[in-house]
Write a protein that holds these residues in place. Structure first.
Motif, PDB file in Angstrom:
ATOM      1  N   ASP A 284     -36.085  82.752   3.139  1.00 38.12           N
ATOM      2  CA  ASP A 284     -36.740  82.508   4.425  1.00 38.12           C
ATOM      3  C   ASP A 284     -37.346  83.780   5.018  1.00 38.12           C
ATOM      4  N   LEU A 285     -37.493  84.811   4.195  1.00 41.31           N
ATOM      5  CA  LEU A 285     -38.047  86.067   4.692  1.00 41.31           C
ATOM      6  C   LEU A 285     -39.532  86.164   4.363  1.00 41.31           C
ATOM      7  N   LYS A 286     -40.294  86.724   5.280  1.00 42.13           N
ATOM      8  CA  LYS A 286     -41.726  86.905   5.067  1.00 42.13           C
ATOM      9  C   LYS A 286     -41.969  88.296   4.493  1.00 42.13           C
ATOM     10  N   LEU A 287     -42.439  88.327   3.256  1.00 42.45           N
ATOM     11  CA  LEU A 287     -42.690  89.594   2.579  1.00 42.45           C
ATOM     12  C   LEU A 287     -44.117  89.621   2.048  1.00 42.45           C
ATOM     13  N   PRO A 288     -44.763  90.780   2.045  1.00 41.42           N
ATOM     14  CA  PRO A 288     -46.145  90.877   1.560  1.00 41.42           C
ATOM     15  C   PRO A 288     -46.258  90.455   0.093  1.00 41.42           C
ATOM     16  N   ALA A 289     -47.337  89.760  -0.222  1.00 39.97           N
ATOM     17  CA  ALA A 289     -47.570  89.351  -1.604  1.00 39.97           C
ATOM     18  C   ALA A 289     -48.026  90.542  -2.433  1.00 39.97           C
ATOM     19  N   GLY A 290     -47.830  90.457  -3.740  1.00 36.95           N
ATOM     20  CA  GLY A 290     -48.259  91.522  -4.637  1.00 36.95           C
ATOM     21  C   GLY A 290     -47.665  91.348  -6.009  1.00 36.95           C
ATOM     22  N   ALA A 291     -48.093  92.184  -6.935  1.00 32.50           N
ATOM     23  CA  ALA A 291     -47.598  92.098  -8.307  1.00 32.50           C
ATOM     24  C   ALA A 291     -46.146  92.546  -8.384  1.00 32.50           C
ATOM     25  N   ASP A 292     -45.371  91.904  -9.263  1.00 34.14           N
ATOM     26  CA  ASP A 292     -43.961  92.254  -9.418  1.00 34.14           C
ATOM     27  C   ASP A 292     -43.770  93.711  -9.815  1.00 34.14           C
ATOM     28  N   THR A 293     -44.771  94.284 -10.488  1.00 31.76           N
ATOM     29  CA  THR A 293     -44.630  95.660 -10.983  1.00 31.76           C
ATOM     30  C   THR A 293     -45.212  96.713 -10.041  1.00 31.76           C
ATOM     31  N   ASP A 338     -40.046 109.831 -17.168  1.00 33.44           N
ATOM     32  CA  ASP A 338     -39.482 108.761 -17.999  1.00 33.44           C
ATOM     33  C   ASP A 338     -40.434 108.352 -19.122  1.00 33.44           C
ATOM     34  N   GLY A 339     -41.612 108.998 -19.167  1.00 36.84           N
ATOM     35  CA  GLY A 339     -42.552 108.749 -20.253  1.00 36.84           C
ATOM     36  C   GLY A 339     -43.424 107.527 -20.078  1.00 36.84           C
ATOM     37  N   GLN A 340     -43.277 106.815 -18.959  1.00 35.60           N
ATOM     38  CA  GLN A 340     -44.074 105.617 -18.732  1.00 35.60           C
ATOM     39  C   GLN A 340     -45.329 105.948 -17.933  1.00 35.60           C
ATOM     40  N   GLU A 341     -46.239 104.988 -17.910  1.00 36.95           N
ATOM     41  CA  GLU A 341     -47.485 105.136 -17.164  1.00 36.95           C
ATOM     42  C   GLU A 341     -47.559 104.091 -16.066  1.00 36.95           C
ATOM     43  N   PRO A 342     -48.092 104.437 -14.867  1.00 38.01           N
ATOM     44  CA  PRO A 342     -48.495 105.791 -14.480  1.00 38.01           C
ATOM     45  C   PRO A 342     -47.283 106.672 -14.213  1.00 38.01           C
ATOM     46  N   ALA A 343     -47.460 107.990 -14.341  1.00 42.96           N
ATOM     47  CA  ALA A 343     -46.364 108.917 -14.074  1.00 42.96           C
ATOM     48  C   ALA A 343     -45.985 108.857 -12.595  1.00 42.96           C
ATOM     49  N   VAL A 344     -44.714 109.061 -12.280  1.00 45.26           N
ATOM     50  CA  VAL A 344     -44.243 109.080 -10.892  1.00 45.26           C
ATOM     51  C   VAL A 344     -43.584 110.425 -10.621  1.00 45.26           C
ATOM     52  N   ASP A 345     -43.624 110.865  -9.357  1.00 45.19           N
ATOM     53  CA  ASP A 345     -43.039 112.155  -9.013  1.00 45.19           C
ATOM     54  C   ASP A 345     -41.740 112.022  -8.223  1.00 45.19           C
ATOM     55  N   GLU A 346     -41.245 110.792  -8.088  1.00 50.72           N
ATOM     56  CA  GLU A 346     -39.957 110.535  -7.449  1.00 50.72           C
ATOM     57  C   GLU A 346     -39.491 109.154  -7.896  1.00 50.72           C
ATOM     58  N   PRO A 347     -38.207 108.827  -7.741  1.00 47.74           N
ATOM     59  CA  PRO A 347     -37.739 107.497  -8.153  1.00 47.74           C
ATOM     60  C   PRO A 347     -38.497 106.395  -7.418  1.00 47.74           C
ATOM     61  N   LYS A 348     -38.833 105.323  -8.159  1.00 48.22           N
ATOM     62  CA  LYS A 348     -39.542 104.192  -7.556  1.00 48.22           C
ATOM     63  C   LYS A 348     -39.001 102.880  -8.119  1.00 48.22           C
ATOM     64  N   TRP A 349     -39.182 101.828  -7.317  1.00 49.52           N
ATOM     65  CA  TRP A 349     -38.682 100.510  -7.668  1.00 49.52           C
ATOM     66  C   TRP A 349     -39.845  99.527  -7.745  1.00 49.52           C
ATOM     67  N   TYR A 350     -39.737  98.568  -8.699  1.00 48.50           N
ATOM     68  CA  TYR A 350     -40.735  97.511  -8.766  1.00 48.50           C
ATOM     69  C   TYR A 350     -40.601  96.617  -7.538  1.00 48.50           C
ATOM     70  N   ARG A 351     -41.700  95.968  -7.190  1.00 47.74           N
ATOM     71  CA  ARG A 351     -41.669  95.041  -6.059  1.00 47.74           C
ATOM     72  C   ARG A 351     -40.578  93.987  -6.267  1.00 47.74           C
ATOM     73  N   SER A 352     -40.459  93.484  -7.494  1.00 48.12           N
ATOM     74  CA  SER A 352     -39.466  92.443  -7.777  1.00 48.12           C
ATOM     75  C   SER A 352     -38.048  92.942  -7.510  1.00 48.12           C
ATOM     76  N   THR A 353     -37.764  94.197  -7.878  1.00 50.77           N
ATOM     77  CA  THR A 353     -36.434  94.767  -7.642  1.00 50.77           C
ATOM     78  C   THR A 353     -36.196  94.969  -6.150  1.00 50.77           C
TER      79      THR A 353
END
Length: 368
Positions: A284-293, A338-353
Motif C-alpha cells: 500500500d506504499l506509493k513508490l516511484p516507478a523505475g527499472a529494478d536495476t 566489483d568489476g561490474q558496469e557501470p562502475a560505482v564509487d560507493e555501495p549501492k542497492w538495486y531499486r528492487s532491493t
C-alpha cells in the motif's frame, strides 16, 4: 536534464567530491547540514540533485573552511586579499593581520611569524633599516607580493614521522568489555579539520542526544581520564596552520564522541524491528516507478523510506546503517571495484532491493 535557459553554474555530489578532494559520501552528507543550499532541480534517471556551484562554494568556505582552503591551491587571490602594488611594503604585524583575515581567524602573532621566518616558511624581509633603499624603513618590511606568496602558500597538515609516531600518545581505546565505537550521525568533513574543546563538547552533546553541549569542565575530566586523547595541535608546535589554543583533529574528536556507553534522548532510539515485522511486504506504499536495476545510495533509500512510510522526513544514514547491520536491509548489490558496469564509487542497492526494504512489515508514521 538541465532546464532550457539555465545559465548559473551548477554542481552535484560527484563534482563536489572532485573539486574539494573528498569522497562522494562526504559531499552528500554536507547537504544534510544546516544552511546548505537548496536543490535547484533534479536530473537523470536516478533524480540526481543539482545545486548552484557558487552557493555551495560560499557555504563550504563558511562551514568547512579547512576543506575549502585545500581546494584553492593555485588559484589567483582566493582569499580576497586587498589589492595593491606588488612592491607595497608591509610590516610583520600587518602580514599576520592579513593572514588571520584570509583564514577567518585571529591575526597570526608576530612571535609565530618570526618562527616561520627562522624556518624559512616566510621569506626574509625585502627591506631592512640602513639597506640604502628608498623609501627609508625603520623596521624589516616585506613586499606585498612576498607577503601574499606566504599567505597563499600550499598548506598541508604535517604528518608525524616514524620516530614521532612512537612518541605521540595514541587515541584512547575502548576499555575491555565495554564494546565497539557507536555509529552516530556526525557532520562530514576532513579528518584533519580542527576543533576546540568547547566545539567537541557541543558536537558530543548533540550526537549523544542530551539536548545540550557537554561542558568544558566535563570535557577536561574526560581528558584527564584519557577518554579523550591529548590535543593533536598546541600553540607553538611549529605545524601549519598555527593555533592559539589546544585543538583536536576531527578523527580524534569523533573517536571520543563515538565512545561506547548509553545515549540520552533521541539518539538512544535506534531503529528496531516492528512487532509485526514477520508479516508480508506492504503493497500500500506509493513508490516511484523505475527499472529494478536502477541504483540507489543509502542516503537516497533513506529519503524514499521516510517519505513512503509517512514520517515527513528522511530516514537518517545512521539509522539506515543500523537497519543494514541488523539485516532488515540486504547488503549492497554493487560495491566499488566489483568489476561490474557501470562502475560505482560507493555501495549501492538495486531499486528492487531498496523497495523490498521500504515495504517491510510494520507501522507507518504520520501521513498515510
Amino acid at each position: 536534464m538541465i532546464p532550457a535557459g539555465y545559465e548559473r553554474k551548477h554542481t552535484n555530489f560527484d563534482r563536489m567530491a572532485a573539486r574539494y578532494n573528498v569522497d562522494r559520501t562526504s559531499a552528500a552528507k554536507w547537504s544534510q547540514e544546516e544552511g546548505f543550499p537548496e536543490v535547484l532541480f533534479t536530473a537523470g534517471q536516478g533524480g540526481q540533485q543539482i545545486y548552484d556551484e557558487d552557493e555551495v562554494d560560499a557555504w563550504l568556505r563558511e562551514h568547512h573552511f579547512g576543506t575549502w582552503v585545500q581546494s584553492q591551491q593555485g588559484k589567483k587571490n582566493p582569499f580576497d586579499l586587498p589589492k595593491g602594488g606588488p612592491r607595497d611594503l608591509l610590516t610583520l604585524r600587518r602580514i599576520g593581520e592579513l593572514e588571520g583575515r584570509a583564514l577567518k581567524r585571529d591575526a597570526t602573532p608576530v612571535t609565530t611569524l618570526r618562527t616561520y621566518l627562522s624556518k624559512k616558511i616566510l621569506a626574509p624581509a625585502d627591506r631592512t633599516p640602513d639597506d640604502g633603499g628608498q623609501p627609508t624603513v625603520t623596521e624589516p618590511m616585506w613586499f606585498r607580493e612576498t607577503s601574499y606568496a606566504y599567505i597563499t602558500r600550499p598548506r598541508r597538515t604535517r604528518r608525524a614521522t616514524k620516530g614521532e609516531a612512537g612518541e605521540r600518545p595514541a587515541a584512547p581505546k575502548p576499555r575491555a568489555g565495554v564494546g565497539d565505537l557507536l555509529d552516530l550521525d556526525l557532520p562530514a568533513g576532513a579528518d584533519t579539520d580542527l576543533f576546540t574543546l568547547q566545539e567537541i563538547g557541543e558536537l558530543d552533546g548533540e550526537a549523544r542526544g542530551r539536548g545540550k553541549a557537554t561542558t568544558v569542565g566535563t570535557m577536561k575530566n574526560y581528558l584527564s581520564q584519557k577518554l579523550l586523547a591529548p590535543a593533536d595541535r598546541t600553540p607553538g608546535d611549529g605545524q601549519e596552520p598555527a593555533v592559539d589554543e589546544p585543538k583536536w583533529y576531527r578523527s580524534t574528536a569523533y573517536t571520543f564522541i563515538r565512545r561506547p556507553g548509553k545515549l540520552g534522548g533521541a539518539a538512544a532510539r535506534a531503529p528496531r524491528r516492528d512487532a509485526e515485522a514477520t508479516g508480508p511486504l506492504r503493497d500500500d506504499l506509493k513508490l516511484p516507478a523505475g527499472a529494478d536495476t536502477d541504483l540507489f545510495t543509502l542516503q537516497e533509500i533513506g529519503k524514499l523510506d521516510g517519505k513512503a512510510r509517512g514520517r515527513g522526513k528522511a530516514t537518517t544514514v545512521a539509522s539506515m546503517r543500523t537497519y543494514l547491520y541488523s539485516g532488515l536491509l540486504a547488503p549492497a548489490d554493487r560495491t566499488p571495484d566489483d568489476g561490474q558496469e557501470p562502475a560505482v564509487d560507493e555501495p549501492k542497492w538495486y531499486r528492487s532491493t531498496a523497495y523490498t526494504f521500504i515495504r517491510r512489515p510494520g507501522k507507518l508514521g504520520g501521513a498515510r
